[in-house]
Scaffold this motif. Structure first.
Motif, PDB file in Angstrom:
ATOM      1  N   SER A  51      20.625  19.778  39.749  1.00  0.00           N
ATOM      2  CA  SER A  51      21.109  19.571  41.120  1.00  0.00           C
ATOM      3  C   SER A  51      21.682  20.857  41.680  1.00  0.00           C
ATOM      4  N   ALA A  57      24.735  21.142  42.866  1.00  0.00           N
ATOM      5  CA  ALA A  57      26.099  21.252  42.353  1.00  0.00           C
ATOM      6  C   ALA A  57      26.115  21.905  40.973  1.00  0.00           C
ATOM      7  N   GLU A  58      25.166  21.531  40.122  1.00  0.00           N
ATOM      8  CA  GLU A  58      25.113  22.132  38.785  1.00  0.00           C
ATOM      9  C   GLU A  58      24.735  23.614  38.852  1.00  0.00           C
ATOM     10  N   LYS A 112      27.867  25.423  39.592  1.00  0.00           N
ATOM     11  CA  LYS A 112      28.719  25.482  38.392  1.00  0.00           C
ATOM     12  C   LYS A 112      28.221  26.544  37.408  1.00  0.00           C
ATOM     13  N   SER A 140      21.253  11.377  46.793  1.00  0.00           N
ATOM     14  CA  SER A 140      21.816  12.727  46.877  1.00  0.00           C
ATOM     15  C   SER A 140      20.838  13.655  47.585  1.00  0.00           C
ATOM     16  N   SER A 167      35.332  16.648  47.089  1.00  0.00           N
ATOM     17  CA  SER A 167      35.029  15.845  45.901  1.00  0.00           C
ATOM     18  C   SER A 167      35.005  16.752  44.683  1.00  0.00           C
ATOM     19  N   VAL A 171      33.117  16.179  42.231  1.00  0.00           N
ATOM     20  CA  VAL A 171      31.858  15.875  41.548  1.00  0.00           C
ATOM     21  C   VAL A 171      30.641  16.590  42.132  1.00  0.00           C
ATOM     22  N   SER A 172      30.398  16.431  43.458  1.00  0.00           N
ATOM     23  CA  SER A 172      29.168  16.983  44.037  1.00  0.00           C
ATOM     24  C   SER A 172      29.296  17.074  45.545  1.00  0.00           C
ATOM     25  N   PHE A 173      28.302  17.735  46.188  1.00  0.00           N
ATOM     26  CA  PHE A 173      28.305  17.827  47.641  1.00  0.00           C
ATOM     27  C   PHE A 173      28.084  16.441  48.261  1.00  0.00           C
ATOM     28  N   GLU A 193      28.972  13.543  47.124  1.00  0.00           N
ATOM     29  CA  GLU A 193      30.208  12.765  47.062  1.00  0.00           C
ATOM     30  C   GLU A 193      31.228  13.252  48.092  1.00  0.00           C
ATOM     31  N   GLU A 222      28.782  24.474  53.240  1.00  0.00           N
ATOM     32  CA  GLU A 222      29.252  23.968  51.951  1.00  0.00           C
ATOM     33  C   GLU A 222      30.070  25.050  51.264  1.00  0.00           C
ATOM     34  N   PHE A 226      34.259  20.462  45.392  1.00  0.00           N
ATOM     35  CA  PHE A 226      33.191  20.752  46.338  1.00  0.00           C
ATOM     36  C   PHE A 226      33.677  20.344  47.730  1.00  0.00           C
TER      37      PHE A 226
END
Lengths: 70, 70, 70, 70, 70, 70, 70, 70, 70, 70, 70, 70
Positions: free
Chosen positions: D17, D19-20, D23, E17, I14, I16-18, I20, I44, I56
């Motif tokens: 993803s 997001a990953e 990271k 997502s 969040s 966790v992720s964009f 979320e 973002e 995020f």
């Protein structure tokens, strides 16, 4: 320029220059697209191999006239 | 292209053309940066002296792979 | 660069390359504008005729120093 | 946030993803950069192999505080 | 990447997502387009129903190599 | 300006004005970077505390000449 | 709007107004494209002849739903 | 604001601040342009000498009303 | 979509992720805004603590229909 | 379009529509500029008085051919 | 910064400088908005009267935390 | 224009033209907002039904003066 025109977006490549990359994309498009009128450069990039520029890449949009089907 | 890449932003100069200005920046960067993979043109400028173009300048970002330190 | 500078925005054309299109615009401007210092490329376009690039066009802004009238 | 901050621009990659991918870039940067405070996404891209997304790529700028050398 | 590449611009959708929306568009494109190499995210949007995100939408450009017709 | 130039991107801060934030970043950079020639403002932001502007922040890119290593 | 959508980019022309130029492009596209849902204006231009506006031109992207081939 | 307005694009310079650079450009323009109404900042730059900001530069567009020639 | 719509611009967060982060902003907005129809991602970003992504952040605009007051 | 072209940037106004505002600017420019070929819309604005649109304003760039002085 | 934030977009004005125009907008907003955290400059403009800058105008977005209603 | 101004961002719709879509949004806003001074077009879109333009949509920002609460 009455009528309706369409864009196709391509990436041309050349080991020599940005201008040659544009020419390569237009030449390739000419095989299948007729009535091409103009192009607009979107961005310029390239590839580096062993510390030297190996390839110039140009993203361009080509405008061509739609043929009216009567 | 797995892994992490880094950008360095440079300005190359040439009295001849934009393509040569790109090559000059890449050649200079190659003295200290390894694993360069691609470049992206940010903007193009130049200097005028006595009513003539004396120098083409290209701002470009060069992407190169970070070497993992184990 | 103390003083005040002004921009003029032109479109140069060339059958050869983007760099030549820039040179053509600067040469033309030199006929009426003095103290030109630099140019900035705004966009690059061109004309296609019979499936081939016929002309490279560069939109550029030229900066020149305003002469103070005492 | 008094003081002076610096940006480093990276490309993170991940098969999972966006997001990953962020990271991964931050984790790699953490090996050499201290005092990282925030990131800003510049653009998102990816690679396609055999008709499937193989890799998500995020270009991001990471801001970190410069340590004053007394 | 010698050769000429073409872009197609799509909008993928997913209830989960942004990454899944990209995958959906690429999977759909794979039904008719061969030699896809990379994608670039243009923008991200979505639909809201009854105060909740119902759908993530990603506008993306997919680049693929043009097959030369000999 | 023959030669190759490099950009470093910083964020300067000041409780007084945008101009002072620029000066602060340049002064900090001067501790480690030589041959700085110009800066370009990327964006301007700031922090608010108790309903008042507490800090002006300027993101800027600084251009400096690379010293050729003979 | 579940499913995948595709963009086609056109230039519509009209001697009357920008709105009519949009309508002309959509009407032309309707001859070959089905399931068109929305358009987005990219830019507006026009042609001048003998000191008068002769033609309004609108570059627009049209989004349409891809029909799933079962 | 009925009537037609024209833009002139200038670069003002000042050793003190961005606001002073704007004022310098407007003052210089006032020597030859009448009916100036507003300005818009296009970009902000500056020159660095010996590790210090020597000059603030503001690119700005000035709007002024065209006088109808009866 | 006849009628008039309004935008509100928010920043969702969040760990966790964009995706979320978007959901969190929409859920918060749902407490006071009715008739929300769509969102558009503006940018973002995120926060880094101890060398890891802690949060995020997504800047988004939410469009909702204005209720006509008869 | 061989030769060199120049841009002039204007703001046209009209109580009726954006198209009329463009026409007004071109008509005004025609009093002093010859060989105008095309225009490009830069932005669209307007004035509101007593809760109603009083004036449409269009910022546009007009391109015209420079006459070579032999 | 866990939680959800909202933007309000304002134009501050000052006869003195851009920084003072920002301060004026923030001070005015403080009369009705709580928990303001940061601002971002969108654009800078100004008014000219009798050939002199009479007013600096800054368009800025102010971010503030939404108070959760339990 | 001394004082502080605020923006509200709306989407106006009309089956006729972009200008009418702007008017519709301003008329709707006039029901609740006082002291509106100007608008700026952000983007132009529209809806297509059965191969015809059904609706023009204009995203615009409206600026209005904040009334000082003494």
């Amino acid at each position: 320029m009455p009528g309706t025109y369409k864009f196709t977006e391509l990436v041309g490549t050349s080991p020599v220059s940005f201008a040659e990359a544009v020419k390569a994309a237009v030449a390739e498009a000419a095989k299948t697209v007729r009535h091409m009128d103009w192009f607009e450069v979107v961005s310029e990039r390239g590839r580096i191999v062993d510390g030297k520029v190996q390839e110039f890449q140009v993203v361009l949009k080509i405008g061509f006239k739609l043929e009216r089907t009567p």
